[in-house]
Design a protein around this motif. Structure first.
Motif, short mmCIF file in Angstrom:
data_model
loop_
_atom_site.label_atom_id
_atom_site.label_comp_id
_atom_site.label_asym_id
_atom_site.label_seq_id
_atom_site.Cartn_x
_atom_site.Cartn_y
_atom_site.Cartn_z
N SER A 60 -7.35 -0.88 -5.28
CA SER A 60 -8.89 -1.21 -5.12
C SER A 60 -9.25 -2.66 -4.83
O SER A 60 -10.29 -2.72 -3.97
N TYR A 61 -8.69 -3.49 -5.13
CA TYR A 61 -8.80 -5.00 -4.82
C TYR A 61 -8.49 -5.19 -3.25
O TYR A 61 -9.00 -5.85 -2.61
N LEU A 62 -7.43 -4.45 -2.97
CA LEU A 62 -6.81 -4.50 -1.51
C LEU A 62 -7.86 -4.17 -0.72
O LEU A 62 -7.89 -4.67 0.65
N LEU A 63 -8.67 -3.18 -1.20
CA LEU A 63 -9.54 -2.45 0.09
C LEU A 63 -10.74 -3.61 0.03
O LEU A 63 -11.59 -3.44 1.05
N LEU A 64 -11.10 -4.45 -0.78
CA LEU A 64 -11.88 -5.54 -0.29
C LEU A 64 -11.47 -6.64 0.38
O LEU A 64 -10.20 -6.97 0.36
N PRO A 65 -12.26 -7.06 1.38
CA PRO A 65 -11.62 -7.99 2.21
C PRO A 65 -11.71 -9.54 1.60
O PRO A 65 -12.33 -9.97 0.85
N ARG A 66 -10.46 -10.15 1.95
CA ARG A 66 -10.33 -11.42 1.37
C ARG A 66 -10.26 -11.33 -0.18
O ARG A 66 -11.03 -12.36 -0.48
N SER A 67 -9.45 -10.60 -0.70
CA SER A 67 -9.88 -10.59 -2.23
C SER A 67 -8.64 -11.32 -2.65
O SER A 67 -7.40 -11.18 -2.54
N GLU A 68 -8.90 -12.54 -3.37
CA GLU A 68 -7.89 -13.40 -3.94
C GLU A 68 -7.19 -12.67 -5.11
O GLU A 68 -6.01 -13.02 -5.48
N GLU A 69 -7.92 -11.97 -5.98
CA GLU A 69 -7.26 -11.29 -7.19
C GLU A 69 -6.05 -10.37 -6.48
O GLU A 69 -5.17 -10.24 -7.15
N ALA A 70 -6.34 -9.62 -5.44
CA ALA A 70 -5.32 -8.67 -4.67
C ALA A 70 -4.22 -9.49 -4.28
O ALA A 70 -2.94 -8.88 -4.68
N GLU A 71 -4.24 -10.51 -3.71
CA GLU A 71 -2.98 -11.49 -3.48
C GLU A 71 -2.52 -11.94 -4.83
O GLU A 71 -1.20 -11.88 -4.66
N ARG A 72 -3.04 -12.16 -5.68
CA ARG A 72 -2.43 -12.78 -7.18
C ARG A 72 -1.62 -11.70 -7.47
O ARG A 72 -0.58 -11.73 -8.10
N THR A 94 0.88 -1.07 -0.07
CA THR A 94 -0.05 -0.05 0.07
C THR A 94 0.92 1.47 -0.02
O THR A 94 0.77 2.20 -0.80
N THR A 95 1.87 1.34 0.89
CA THR A 95 2.76 2.49 0.95
C THR A 95 3.60 2.72 -0.66
O THR A 95 3.68 3.62 -0.89
N LEU A 96 3.99 1.55 -1.28
CA LEU A 96 4.69 1.60 -2.38
C LEU A 96 3.67 2.14 -3.39
O LEU A 96 4.04 2.98 -4.21
N ILE A 97 2.49 1.80 -3.45
CA ILE A 97 1.40 2.09 -4.49
C ILE A 97 1.19 3.66 -4.29
O ILE A 97 1.13 4.64 -5.10
N ASP A 98 1.03 4.03 -2.93
CA ASP A 98 0.76 5.46 -2.81
C ASP A 98 2.00 6.40 -3.28
O ASP A 98 1.76 7.50 -3.66
N GLN A 99 3.06 5.90 -2.89
CA GLN A 99 4.23 6.90 -3.22
C GLN A 99 4.53 6.80 -4.76
O GLN A 99 4.90 7.94 -5.38
N TYR A 100 4.46 5.76 -5.41
CA TYR A 100 4.43 5.80 -7.12
C TYR A 100 3.21 6.50 -7.54
O TYR A 100 3.58 7.47 -8.37
N THR A 101 2.11 6.57 -7.29
CA THR A 101 1.12 7.36 -7.74
C THR A 101 1.26 8.70 -7.50
O THR A 101 0.92 9.46 -8.17
N ASP A 102 1.72 9.08 -6.21
CA ASP A 102 2.17 10.65 -6.05
C ASP A 102 3.09 10.94 -6.66
O ASP A 102 3.03 12.13 -7.45
#
Length: 238
Positions: free
Chosen positions: A74-86, A38-46
């Motif tokens: 957006s997938y990480l914000l969802l609980p228990r998202s298999e797509e986010a882990e993939r 999450t930190t990595l995504i925020d810094q890159y998009t910033d």
């Protein structure tokens, strides 16, 4: 999220988006096998947003990676998202593989710098420039016509061929923020997927991703488990 330092470099200093991500991993003293995604995504998009705000050109590969990271979040914000882990495992694997390639390239570069070179004077060879082959006249005629034909076909590209590229519309994140809020307030927008049509341009898709991320981070919009979008503080029935 910890604020990144002021932008003091150019994207041209990096070989690509993976190189920039590795720089952020090293800067935050993260381990490749345990990345705070999450930190990595925020810094890159910033960084990408700051570059765009300064009206600087951004290579398409950096924008595509930003869209990929926003989708992952957006997938990480969802609980228990298999797509986010993939997606997280896939990105981690790419960073590890790219890091190993850079290490090997650095080692090969050091070996090349320390390697010895032996140079000798080139051997003098007498060359006979006399053309000894004989060809029928019609072969020479056909060869000349072929060469002349190829050169006459070459044409300069017209201006109309470049117009679709240089006149592509630029979509700002702010305009998409207004679009999302207006759709939720008027009831015309209900689900996340309604924002992304196949007919949207690449610039519009990326700006929409960043707009949704900003609204979620600011607490203005919520995404439910069924991918429905709601304004913060407003129930789904409303």
């Amino acid at each position: 999220m910890e604020k990144i330092d002021a932008l003091t470099f150019h994207l041209e200093d990096f070989d690509g988006p993976l190189d920039l991500l590795l720089h952020l991993v090293s800067k935050n003293k993260m381990e490749l096998y345990n990345i705070e995604i999450t930190t990595l995504i925020d810094q890159y998009t910033d960084i990408i947003r700051t570059v765009q705000q300064h009206r600087l050109d951004v290579a398409s590969e950096f924008i595509e990676m930003a869209a990929r990271l926003v989708q992952m979040k957006s997938y990480l914000l969802l609980p228990r998202s298999e797509e986010a882990e993939r997606m997280k495992e896939e990105l981690t694997g790419e960073l590890i593989e790219y890091s190993l390639c850079k290490q090997i390239a650095a080692q090969l570069g050091k070996q090349a710098d320390t390697a010895g070179y032996t140079v000798r004077r080139p051997m003098e060879v007498e060359q006979d420039m006399t053309y000894t082959l004989h060809h029928p006249a019609y072969l020479l005629r056909d060869a000349l016509r072929t060469v002349m034909g190829k050169t006459s076909v070459r044409r300069q590209p017209s201006q109309q061929q470049f117009e679709p590229i240089v006149t592509a519309p630029f979509v700002s994140v702010g305009s998409r923020v207004v679009y999302v809020l207006r759709g939720l307030v008027t009831g015309k927008l209900h689900r996340l997927r309604e924002l992304f049509a196949k007919t949207n341009s690449r610039s519009q898709t990326v700006a929409t991703f960043l707009a949704v991320l900003e609204l979620i981070r600011a607490g203005r919009v919520q995404i439910r488990e069924d991918e429905s979008l709601t304004l913060a503080g407003r129930s789904k029935k409303e």
